[in-house]
Design an enzyme around this catalytic site. Structure first.
Site, mmCIF file in Angstrom:
data_model
loop_
_atom_site.group_PDB
_atom_site.id
_atom_site.type_symbol
_atom_site.label_atom_id
_atom_site.label_comp_id
_atom_site.label_asym_id
_atom_site.label_seq_id
_atom_site.Cartn_x
_atom_site.Cartn_y
_atom_site.Cartn_z
ATOM 1 C CB THR A 97 -0.910 0.023 1.240
ATOM 2 O OG1 THR A 97 -0.132 -0.367 2.373
ATOM 3 C CG2 THR A 97 -2.094 -0.904 1.079
ATOM 4 N N GLY A 101 6.816 -1.440 -1.776
ATOM 5 C CA GLY A 101 5.832 -2.478 -2.118
ATOM 6 C C GLY A 101 4.862 -1.989 -3.174
ATOM 7 C CG ASP A 144 -1.885 -5.563 11.973
ATOM 8 O OD1 ASP A 144 -0.675 -5.555 11.637
ATOM 9 O OD2 ASP A 144 -2.324 -4.959 12.968
ATOM 10 C CB SER A 227 17.954 -3.136 5.403
ATOM 11 O OG SER A 227 18.568 -1.915 5.694
ATOM 12 C CE1 TYR A 240 14.099 -1.865 9.079
ATOM 13 C CE2 TYR A 240 16.378 -1.186 8.774
ATOM 14 C CZ TYR A 240 15.142 -1.494 8.238
ATOM 15 O OH TYR A 240 14.955 -1.450 6.886
ATOM 16 C CE LYS A 244 14.258 -4.925 7.090
ATOM 17 N NZ LYS A 244 13.192 -5.488 6.274
HETATM 18 N N1 LIG Z 1 13.072 2.982 3.004
HETATM 19 C C1 LIG Z 1 14.310 2.559 3.217
HETATM 20 O O1 LIG Z 1 15.252 3.354 3.388
HETATM 21 C C2 LIG Z 1 14.612 1.089 3.240
HETATM 22 C C3 LIG Z 1 15.950 0.685 3.147
HETATM 23 C C4 LIG Z 1 16.241 -0.655 3.174
HETATM 24 C C5 LIG Z 1 15.249 -1.599 3.283
HETATM 25 N N2 LIG Z 1 13.951 -1.180 3.375
HETATM 26 C C6 LIG Z 1 12.931 -2.213 3.527
HETATM 27 O O2 LIG Z 1 12.002 -2.117 2.472
HETATM 28 C C7 LIG Z 1 10.720 -2.566 2.898
HETATM 29 C C8 LIG Z 1 9.662 -1.549 2.517
HETATM 30 O O3 LIG Z 1 9.969 -0.329 3.145
HETATM 31 P P1 LIG Z 1 9.381 1.070 2.670
HETATM 32 O O4 LIG Z 1 10.504 2.022 2.722
HETATM 33 O O5 LIG Z 1 8.603 0.922 1.433
HETATM 34 O O6 LIG Z 1 8.428 1.387 3.900
HETATM 35 P P2 LIG Z 1 6.994 2.098 3.938
HETATM 36 O O7 LIG Z 1 6.906 3.161 2.921
HETATM 37 O O8 LIG Z 1 6.786 2.441 5.357
HETATM 38 O O9 LIG Z 1 6.011 0.916 3.517
HETATM 39 C C9 LIG Z 1 5.920 -0.213 4.326
HETATM 40 C C10 LIG Z 1 4.776 -1.065 3.848
HETATM 41 O O10 LIG Z 1 4.622 -2.139 4.784
HETATM 42 C C11 LIG Z 1 3.286 -2.092 5.278
HETATM 43 N N3 LIG Z 1 3.185 -2.561 6.651
HETATM 44 C C12 LIG Z 1 3.773 -2.054 7.747
HETATM 45 N N4 LIG Z 1 3.368 -2.707 8.838
HETATM 46 C C13 LIG Z 1 2.487 -3.647 8.414
HETATM 47 C C14 LIG Z 1 1.700 -4.617 9.080
HETATM 48 N N5 LIG Z 1 1.727 -4.727 10.401
HETATM 49 N N6 LIG Z 1 0.900 -5.407 8.351
HETATM 50 C C15 LIG Z 1 0.855 -5.286 7.004
HETATM 51 N N7 LIG Z 1 1.546 -4.380 6.323
HETATM 52 C C16 LIG Z 1 2.366 -3.559 7.019
HETATM 53 C C17 LIG Z 1 2.881 -0.635 5.181
HETATM 54 O O11 LIG Z 1 1.478 -0.514 5.274
HETATM 55 P P3 LIG Z 1 0.762 0.934 5.497
HETATM 56 O O12 LIG Z 1 0.675 1.545 4.140
HETATM 57 O O13 LIG Z 1 -0.537 0.567 6.077
HETATM 58 O O14 LIG Z 1 1.640 1.705 6.420
HETATM 59 C C18 LIG Z 1 3.461 -0.287 3.826
HETATM 60 O O15 LIG Z 1 2.647 -0.755 2.805
HETATM 61 C C19 LIG Z 1 10.843 -2.813 4.393
HETATM 62 O O16 LIG Z 1 11.029 -4.182 4.632
HETATM 63 C C20 LIG Z 1 12.084 -2.046 4.774
HETATM 64 O O17 LIG Z 1 12.712 -2.573 5.912
HETATM 65 C C21 LIG Z 1 13.604 0.133 3.343
#
Ligand SMILES: NC(=O)c1ccc[n+]([C@@H]2O[C@H](COP(=O)([O-])OP(=O)(O)OC[C@H]3O[C@@H](n4cnc5c(N)ncnc54)[C@H](OP(=O)(O)O)[C@@H]3O)[C@@H](O)[C@H]2O)c1
Length: 350
Positions: A97, A101, A144, A227, A240, A244
């Protein structure tokens, strides 16, 4: 030879002003050893040989890294693979969402995949479904992943129906991070559990929901979102970072265990990406070459599928990883992360 005699040799050498004749400190040291005892020449020759082997190994390593970088990040953008044909009809994405993702969902829809989107927010899922229905078929599952309901994954498995539906790709993307970097005891306890349930347990259980079907069909791909936080310990992001590392090791073992079933497993280890996960920092929120938008990241990362099983997913992050891995000692990396994260810790102002 006594220490006094060694000192005398060094002293005489300096006195004669011969220091400039030696092109390096090592050369100077070797010459001193030769002067002390010519029989030690064998030792010097051995060191020289070891130096040559080490330099050769470095040069070959650099060459391999350059070719690999070209193949994974440049060539893959020019020569794209037919992922649907290789893996199957459907892609399941958790956390679809927002952020990465959501961009995976858009990009895989563009590649012709039918989508199963898993998210916790029903209305956000409905908006995404509405957008993507124009391009492909979409099934949404409201779940969730932070729940401790023991039946949660049975329900998800039932809705995915992985034995009868041709699930080609699972993207274990959903994840949580601290709201701001800070010390372990300053994290609320439910944040700690969230990391365990969403970042760790969900990856394991979602994999169990799709793997039996992939094994039966003898094809499939599991993408696990680790990550850069898994490379080295990240102080002020401890839970965190550790979660990872878990994902990374699980992912790498899964890759070996199911290779013979023709199932690929890709581990992604990106650095910072401008999504709502990093909104605690203004610096990380501004998309740039170093901190790409989720859209740029997803486009790059999807191109690496089928080219490598372990990557940052984005060329500039791979370059950063390469440079730090080769040239920055672990303790320097960890201490600079500590200072950087301390500088953006805004938890006191919240
Ligand atoms: N952004 C970075 O710098 C970064 C770097 C390295 C790795 N990552 C990894 O990449 C992945 C995606 O991160 P992102 O940056 O896209 O984060 P984001 O924008 O916060 O999106 C996270 C997604 O996970 C969903 N989510 C969170 N908690 C949940 C739950 N309890 N049940 C179901 N869905 C849930 C969120 O839903 P809602 O829309 O409802 O919030 C959202 O769709 C993560 O695994 C993160 O650790 C991110």
């Amino acid at each position: 030879m006594s220490i006094e005699s060694v000192a005398e040799v060094v002293y005489k050498k300096r006195q004669r002003g011969r220091l400039s004749r030696y092109w390096s400190t090592m050369g100077f040291i070797f010459q001193i050893v030769r002067d002390i005892d010519p029989k030690l020449r064998i030792m010097i020759d051995t060191f020289t040989l070891l130096g040559l082997v080490y330099t050769g190994r470095m040069a070959i390593g650099l060459m391999i890294a350059a070719v690999r970088g070209f193949r994974v990040h440049l060539w893959s953008r020019v020569w794209t693979l037919d992922l649907k044909r290789k893996y199957g009809e459907w892609a399941v994405i958790t956390g679809a969402t927002d952020g990465i993702g959501l961009e995976y969902a858009r990009a895989l829809a563009g590649r012709g995949f039918s989508l199963i989107l898993v998210g916790r927010n029903e209305s956000k899922l409905a908006v995404v479904k509405q957008e993507l229905l124009a391009r492909t078929q979409v099934v949404t599952i409201v779940a969730d992943l932070n729940s401790d309901d023991p039946e949660l994954y049975d329900r998800i498995a039932g809705e995915i129906d992985g034995l009868n539906r041709d699930i080609g790709i699972l993207v274990n993307n959903a994840g949580v991070m601290y709201d701001s970097p800070n010390r372990f005891m300053d994290q609320p306890v439910d944040k700690v559990w969230q990391h365990i349930r969403v970042n760790i347990a969900a990856v394991l259980m979602m994999t169990r929901t799709v793997l039996p079907g992939m094994i039966r069909r003898r094809r499939g791909l599991v993408i696990n979102m680790s990550s850069i936080a898994a490379y080295k310990p990240l102080p002020l992001m401890g839970v965190y970072s550790a979660s990872k590392v878990f994902v990374e090791w699980f992912s790498k073992t899964l890759e070996i265990e199911y290779k013979s079933y023709n199932i690929d497993v890709q581990t992604l280890t990106p650095s910072y990406i401008a999504t709502k996960m990093t909104e605690f920092s203004d610096l990380l929120q501004k998309p740039s070459i170093m901190f790409p938008s989720a859209e740029t990241f997803a486009a790059n990362a999807i191109a690496t599928i089928g080219r490598t099983s372990h990557t940052t997913g984005y060329w500039c992050h791979s370059l950063q990883h390469f440079l730090t891995n080769w040239f920055v000692p672990d303790w320097v990396y960890t201490m600079s992360s500590w200072h950087f994260l301390k500088s953006i810790d805004n938890s006191k102002t919240k």
